[in-house]
Design an enzyme around this catalytic site. Structure first.
Site, PDB file in Angstrom:
ATOM      1  N   GLU A  60       0.820  -1.205   0.000  1.00  0.00           N
ATOM      2  CA  GLU A  60       0.000   0.000   0.000  1.00  0.00           C
ATOM      3  C   GLU A  60       0.859   1.263   0.000  1.00  0.00           C
ATOM      4  O   GLU A  60       0.593   2.208  -0.738  1.00  0.00           O
ATOM      5  CB  GLU A  60      -0.922   0.049   1.225  1.00  0.00           C
ATOM      6  CG  GLU A  60      -1.873  -1.114   1.355  1.00  0.00           C
ATOM      7  CD  GLU A  60      -1.333  -2.219   2.254  1.00  0.00           C
ATOM      8  OE1 GLU A  60      -0.178  -2.661   2.054  1.00  0.00           O
ATOM      9  OE2 GLU A  60      -2.069  -2.645   3.158  1.00  0.00           O
ATOM     10  N   CYS A  91      -0.357   1.330   7.302  1.00  0.00           N
ATOM     11  CA  CYS A  91      -0.925   1.582   5.978  1.00  0.00           C
ATOM     12  C   CYS A  91      -2.261   2.312   6.078  1.00  0.00           C
ATOM     13  O   CYS A  91      -2.549   3.205   5.282  1.00  0.00           O
ATOM     14  CB  CYS A  91      -1.061   0.269   5.213  1.00  0.00           C
ATOM     15  SG  CYS A  91       0.540  -0.449   4.805  1.00  0.00           S
TER      16      CYS A  91
END
Length: 165
Positions: A60, A91
């Site tokens: 991510e 993330c």
């Protein structure tokens, strides 16, 4: 030209990135950032923690960074993030800071998921919070992880900290 790709198409592209990660010996997680209006893929990422010797080289984070560079701004409003595994707290924080509109993830992460499994960071009263679609192509995403860790266990190459996965 209108975007004709579906959530399934994008998740399948994220799965392909996760497969690349597994082939490279990384935990198989892949991510895409797409422009909601045009459907253009702005950022791609796959886990690279081992290769980069970096605790922050999650799929991510790498996809968000690439998308921000392509857009020329850290603000990624108007974008979706597709990821094969529920984002962790780091993330999820980056997703909030990037102002992503929508997060679509495949497999749930009962050990570190910060969207709905262990905690629900996106439900806290931040100014901007993404909408979430959970469990898209969950079986395929979870199978990648299960197979990867099974192969490591069979080869007796799994670190003690990952033996419960």
């Amino acid at each position: 030209m209108p975007n004709e790709k579906t959530d399934f198409d994008y998740m399948n592209e994220a799965i392909a990135l996760a497969q690349e990660a597994a082939t490279a010996g990384e935990i198989p997680v892949g991510a895409l950032v797409i422009d909601r209006e045009t459907g253009e893929i702005l950022g791609r990422g796959r886990n690279r923690r081992e290769a980069d010797h970096s605790p922050t080289a999650h799929a991510e984070i790498l996809a968000l960074e690439e998308a921000a560079k392509k857009r020329g701004t850290w603000r990624l409003s108007g974008c979706n993030l597709y990821v094969t595994l529920e984002p962790c707290p780091m993330c999820a924080g980056a997703i909030l800071n990037a102002q992503i509109d929508r997060v679509i993830f495949g497999a749930y992460d009962p050990r570190a998921g910060a969207v709905c499994s262990v905690t629900e960071l996106f439900s806290l009263p931040f100014v901007r919070r993404p909408r979430v679609t959970a469990g898209l192509l969950e079986d395929s995403c979870a199978a990648l992880l299960r197979d990867f860790f099974r192969e490591l266990r069979d080869a007796d190459a799994l670190p003690d900290t990952e033996r419960k996965f």
